[in-house]
Scaffold this motif. Structure first.
Motif, PDB file in Angstrom:
ATOM      1  N   GLU A 107     -26.704  23.612  10.987  1.00 39.10           N
ATOM      2  CA  GLU A 107     -26.672  23.848  11.533  1.00 39.10           C
ATOM      3  C   GLU A 107     -25.980  23.503  12.938  1.00 39.10           C
ATOM      4  O   GLU A 107     -25.440  23.102  14.279  1.00 39.10           O
ATOM      5  CB  GLU A 107     -27.670  25.202  12.898  1.00 39.10           C
ATOM      6  N   VAL A 108     -27.793  22.086  13.007  1.00 39.24           N
ATOM      7  CA  VAL A 108     -27.550  20.781  13.925  1.00 39.24           C
ATOM      8  C   VAL A 108     -26.609  19.980  13.639  1.00 39.24           C
ATOM      9  O   VAL A 108     -25.457  19.375  14.964  1.00 39.24           O
ATOM     10  CB  VAL A 108     -28.494  20.510  14.032  1.00 39.24           C
ATOM     11  N   THR A 109     -26.387  19.523  12.519  1.00 35.76           N
ATOM     12  CA  THR A 109     -25.634  18.814  12.316  1.00 35.76           C
ATOM     13  C   THR A 109     -24.398  18.394  11.461  1.00 35.76           C
ATOM     14  O   THR A 109     -23.367  17.382  10.987  1.00 35.76           O
ATOM     15  CB  THR A 109     -26.585  17.244  11.781  1.00 35.76           C
ATOM     16  N   GLY A 110     -24.656  19.670  11.170  1.00 34.22           N
ATOM     17  CA  GLY A 110     -23.211  20.058  10.040  1.00 34.22           C
ATOM     18  C   GLY A 110     -23.986  19.241   8.561  1.00 34.22           C
ATOM     19  O   GLY A 110     -22.336  19.504   7.448  1.00 34.22           O
ATOM     20  N   ALA A 111     -25.083  18.458   8.254  1.00 30.39           N
ATOM     21  CA  ALA A 111     -24.782  17.677   6.842  1.00 30.39           C
ATOM     22  C   ALA A 111     -25.709  18.650   5.696  1.00 30.39           C
ATOM     23  O   ALA A 111     -26.770  19.814   6.146  1.00 30.39           O
ATOM     24  CB  ALA A 111     -25.822  17.054   7.470  1.00 30.39           C
ATOM     25  N   ASP A 112     -25.158  18.706   4.349  1.00 28.38           N
ATOM     26  CA  ASP A 112     -25.973  20.146   3.578  1.00 28.38           C
ATOM     27  C   ASP A 112     -26.820  19.086   2.452  1.00 28.38           C
ATOM     28  O   ASP A 112     -26.268  18.311   2.291  1.00 28.38           O
ATOM     29  CB  ASP A 112     -25.520  19.889   2.733  1.00 28.38           C
ATOM     30  N   ALA A 113     -27.618  18.417   3.315  1.00 27.24           N
ATOM     31  CA  ALA A 113     -29.235  17.281   2.538  1.00 27.24           C
ATOM     32  C   ALA A 113     -29.390  17.950   1.082  1.00 27.24           C
ATOM     33  O   ALA A 113     -29.160  16.713   0.647  1.00 27.24           O
ATOM     34  CB  ALA A 113     -30.458  17.610   4.029  1.00 27.24           C
ATOM     35  N   ARG A 114     -29.119  18.814   0.978  1.00 30.84           N
ATOM     36  CA  ARG A 114     -29.678  19.532  -0.658  1.00 30.84           C
ATOM     37  C   ARG A 114     -31.195  18.783  -0.604  1.00 30.84           C
ATOM     38  O   ARG A 114     -31.594  18.749  -2.413  1.00 30.84           O
ATOM     39  CB  ARG A 114     -28.803  19.133  -1.772  1.00 30.84           C
ATOM     40  N   ALA A 115     -31.770  19.191   0.034  1.00 34.21           N
ATOM     41  CA  ALA A 115     -33.250  18.024  -0.187  1.00 34.21           C
ATOM     42  C   ALA A 115     -34.368  19.716  -1.382  1.00 34.21           C
ATOM     43  O   ALA A 115     -35.104  19.682  -0.822  1.00 34.21           O
ATOM     44  CB  ALA A 115     -34.180  18.136   1.323  1.00 34.21           C
ATOM     45  N   LEU A 116     -33.547  20.694  -1.333  1.00 31.22           N
ATOM     46  CA  LEU A 116     -34.279  21.822  -2.116  1.00 31.22           C
ATOM     47  C   LEU A 116     -33.955  21.898  -3.200  1.00 31.22           C
ATOM     48  O   LEU A 116     -32.882  22.070  -3.548  1.00 31.22           O
ATOM     49  CB  LEU A 116     -34.379  23.028  -1.157  1.00 31.22           C
ATOM     50  N   ALA A 176     -31.532  12.152  -1.205  1.00 33.11           N
ATOM     51  CA  ALA A 176     -32.063  13.788  -0.029  1.00 33.11           C
ATOM     52  C   ALA A 176     -33.240  12.913   0.435  1.00 33.11           C
ATOM     53  O   ALA A 176     -32.928  12.870   1.943  1.00 33.11           O
ATOM     54  CB  ALA A 176     -32.978  14.475  -0.975  1.00 33.11           C
ATOM     55  N   ALA A 177     -34.491  12.086   0.431  1.00 31.10           N
ATOM     56  CA  ALA A 177     -35.671  11.732   1.080  1.00 31.10           C
ATOM     57  C   ALA A 177     -35.158  10.581   1.926  1.00 31.10           C
ATOM     58  O   ALA A 177     -35.256  10.514   3.349  1.00 31.10           O
ATOM     59  CB  ALA A 177     -36.399  11.183   0.209  1.00 31.10           C
ATOM     60  N   GLU A 178     -34.439   9.610   1.611  1.00 35.48           N
ATOM     61  CA  GLU A 178     -33.813   9.498   2.272  1.00 35.48           C
ATOM     62  C   GLU A 178     -32.803   8.809   3.656  1.00 35.48           C
ATOM     63  O   GLU A 178     -32.803   8.169   4.239  1.00 35.48           O
ATOM     64  CB  GLU A 178     -33.793   7.111   1.654  1.00 35.48           C
ATOM     65  N   HIS A 179     -31.815   9.725   2.989  1.00 35.35           N
ATOM     66  CA  HIS A 179     -30.373   9.885   3.295  1.00 35.35           C
ATOM     67  C   HIS A 179     -30.565  10.732   4.226  1.00 35.35           C
ATOM     68  O   HIS A 179     -29.525  10.927   5.617  1.00 35.35           O
ATOM     69  CB  HIS A 179     -28.627   9.588   2.696  1.00 35.35           C
ATOM     70  N   PHE A 180     -31.219  12.056   4.470  1.00 36.32           N
ATOM     71  CA  PHE A 180     -31.337  12.952   5.767  1.00 36.32           C
ATOM     72  C   PHE A 180     -33.088  12.790   5.467  1.00 36.32           C
ATOM     73  O   PHE A 180     -34.020  12.985   5.161  1.00 36.32           O
ATOM     74  CB  PHE A 180     -31.000  14.432   4.990  1.00 36.32           C
ATOM     75  N   ARG A 181     -33.458  13.256   7.029  1.00 38.16           N
ATOM     76  CA  ARG A 181     -34.351  13.526   8.047  1.00 38.16           C
ATOM     77  C   ARG A 181     -34.621  14.946   7.904  1.00 38.16           C
ATOM     78  O   ARG A 181     -33.665  15.360   9.292  1.00 38.16           O
ATOM     79  CB  ARG A 181     -34.811  12.916   9.082  1.00 38.16           C
ATOM     80  N   ILE A 182     -35.117  16.320   7.433  1.00 35.74           N
ATOM     81  CA  ILE A 182     -35.355  17.513   7.070  1.00 35.74           C
ATOM     82  C   ILE A 182     -36.286  17.339   8.758  1.00 35.74           C
ATOM     83  O   ILE A 182     -37.425  17.241   8.766  1.00 35.74           O
ATOM     84  CB  ILE A 182     -35.748  18.021   6.463  1.00 35.74           C
ATOM     85  N   PRO A 183     -35.911  18.550   9.767  1.00 37.78           N
ATOM     86  CA  PRO A 183     -36.127  18.759  11.208  1.00 37.78           C
ATOM     87  C   PRO A 183     -37.481  19.327  10.732  1.00 37.78           C
ATOM     88  O   PRO A 183     -38.473  20.188   9.711  1.00 37.78           O
ATOM     89  CB  PRO A 183     -35.912  19.504  11.729  1.00 37.78           C
ATOM     90  N   ILE A 184     -38.920  18.569  11.135  1.00 37.28           N
ATOM     91  CA  ILE A 184     -40.527  19.143  11.090  1.00 37.28           C
ATOM     92  C   ILE A 184     -40.790  20.251  11.402  1.00 37.28           C
ATOM     93  O   ILE A 184     -39.784  20.999  12.800  1.00 37.28           O
ATOM     94  CB  ILE A 184     -40.976  17.863  11.532  1.00 37.28           C
ATOM     95  N   ALA A 185     -41.146  21.148  10.785  1.00 35.00           N
ATOM     96  CA  ALA A 185     -41.594  22.539  11.739  1.00 35.00           C
ATOM     97  C   ALA A 185     -43.184  22.055  11.641  1.00 35.00           C
ATOM     98  O   ALA A 185     -44.011  22.501  11.028  1.00 35.00           O
ATOM     99  CB  ALA A 185     -41.349  23.640  10.523  1.00 35.00           C
ATOM    100  N   ASN A 186     -43.581  21.985  13.000  1.00 30.09           N
ATOM    101  CA  ASN A 186     -44.516  22.414  13.181  1.00 30.09           C
ATOM    102  C   ASN A 186     -45.449  23.738  13.876  1.00 30.09           C
ATOM    103  O   ASN A 186     -44.620  24.261  14.249  1.00 30.09           O
ATOM    104  CB  ASN A 186     -45.158  21.293  14.688  1.00 30.09           C
TER     105      ASN A 186
END
Length: 408
Positions: A107-116, A176-186
């Motif tokens: 939603e913020v960047t339009g990027a699909d990290a496919r990190a799941l 996925a880990a190196e090219h994207f940083r998923i927003p942290i959920a504190n």
């Protein structure tokens, strides 16, 4: 950067926490960690330790707080798909929490990290609504993986196809880990009501043995008498569930009669037809705490529609299941019909034919007459229910090669 990475596991391993040994889960975790360490050997960026609950949680630590923090901060999540995974309330909460983080990134960047990253650990009958939008089939992993899952490849071929797939998975995690940083959920709390995921809650699942599924393998009027001038037959009907081998004693089909008997005992019962997905249906029934009773027509066991599924059942030990093969009056004595009956069932269940002779209640009950069916059904359900209670989950498997150490 050092502080940030120390709070970001490189991946979080999400899996259904069965009772019993988790040696194969730990082995896969160690192998994936080692492959990632090799891929990142030429980089200087600190490596956040991957998260596996049985290795990462400390004695005395609040387990929900530890899991919640890891899911809220991990760079990627590797989800081990099994029938039990999609019946686990907590796996659903982990899955939803990370998927929400991915959705925020899109939603913020339009990027699909496919990190799941889904891993077919065991074959699954179906992915539930709410999680089925995530593609989990991967042609690069091969047909054996798609058919049997990575767990079986680890057992059968740990140095070959299994190792190749783990290397490919490590590359997916790395990208996925190196090219994207998923927003942290504190402040994530996986136990909170609003954290519930798309999988059923624990209160929705039946207690072991309180539900039963009847699986029928029988011919229809059309398949049993394709050339008959009079297609009407008291034994068969329009569907396999209409089969009634004891029509002289009971007016209702055998599956309906069995269902009524079990419902009178307080069980909730559903009826299905045996298909080539029998093994997956039995695994799903076991995961849901359901007793499985196969009602098998001897002559149908040799038909192409059922033969492979029943032979596979004969080879596997499915906890919580029993097969019953009724025998009509023409199957007794020394008649040619009797001999044909026994030859047919012996061909369908060769292993249980040989191994069940000395058991008081073997996995496959052969030659069951009308007078014995009711009492035998109740005894079979009781035995299958006991198997469900005593089943310990993953069997311990002798490892042919030691696991490689995880990165620190």
């Amino acid at each position: 950067m050092q502080v940030r990475d120390s709070l970001e596991p490189y991946f979080f391993l999400s899996y259904a926490r069965r009772r019993g040994p988790r040696v194969l889960i730990k082995r896969f975790y160690g192998d994936l960690c080692a492959e990632l360490r090799d891929l990142r050997a030429r980089t200087s960026e600190p490596f956040g330790r991957p998260y596996l609950d049985v290795l990462s949680l400390q004695v005395g630590q609040d387990w929900n707080a530890g899991l919640s923090d890891a899911v809220g901060h991990c760079r990627t999540m590797v989800a081990l798909y099994t029938p039990d995974y999609f019946l686990s309330d907590f796996c659903g909460r982990e899955w939803k929490a990370f998927e929400d983080r991915q959705r925020t990134l899109r939603e913020v960047t339009g990027a699909d990290a496919r990190a799941l990253i889904p891993v077919l650990w065991e074959p699954v009958p179906a992915v539930p609504f709410g999680a089925d939008h995530l593609q989990y089939e991967n042609s690069d992993f091969g047909e054996d993986y798609a058919r049997s899952g990575l767990r079986r490849l680890l057992v059968m071929d740990p140095g070959g196809e299994y190792r190749r797939i783990v290397k490919l998975l490590a590359q997916q995690v790395l990208i996925a880990a190196e090219h994207f940083r998923i927003p942290i959920a504190n402040g994530l709390d996986l136990k909170a009501p609003e954290a519930a995921g798309p999988f059923p809650s624990a209160s929705d699942l039946a207690a072991p043995g309180s539900h039963a599924v009847l699986l029928v393998a029988a011919r229809t009027t059309a398949t049993a008498h394709p050339h008959s001038a009079d297609p009407r037959c008291p034994c068969h009907g329009d569907s396999p569930a209409d089969w009634n081998p004891f029509h002289a004693e009971h007016e209702e089909p055998l599956a309906a009669h069995a269902r009524h008997l079990l419902e009178q005992s307080g069980l909730t019962v559903r009826t299905e037809t045996v298909s080539d997905l029998l093994g997956q249906h039995l695994e799903r029934a076991r995961a849901q705490g359901q007793v499985a009773i196969l009602l098998v027509e001897a002559w149908a066991a040799a038909d192409e529609a059922y033969r492979n599924a029943l032979r596979a059942y004969d080879r596997e030990n499915h906890p919580g299941s029993v097969a019953i093969v009724p025998c009509g009056a023409d199957g007794t004595g020394e008649s040619s019909q009797s001999k044909a009956y026994w030859e047919t069932v012996r061909g369908a269940f060769p292993l249980n034919w040989a191994s069940g002779a000395g058991e008081p209640l073997p996995l496959v009950q052969l030659g069951v007459l009308s007078d014995d069916f009711d009492s035998l059904l109740h005894a079979a359900v009781a035995k299958a229910g006991n198997h469900l209670f005593s089943f310990l989950g993953e069997e311990a498997v002798h490892r042919t090669t030691p696991p490689r150490p995880c990165p620190s």
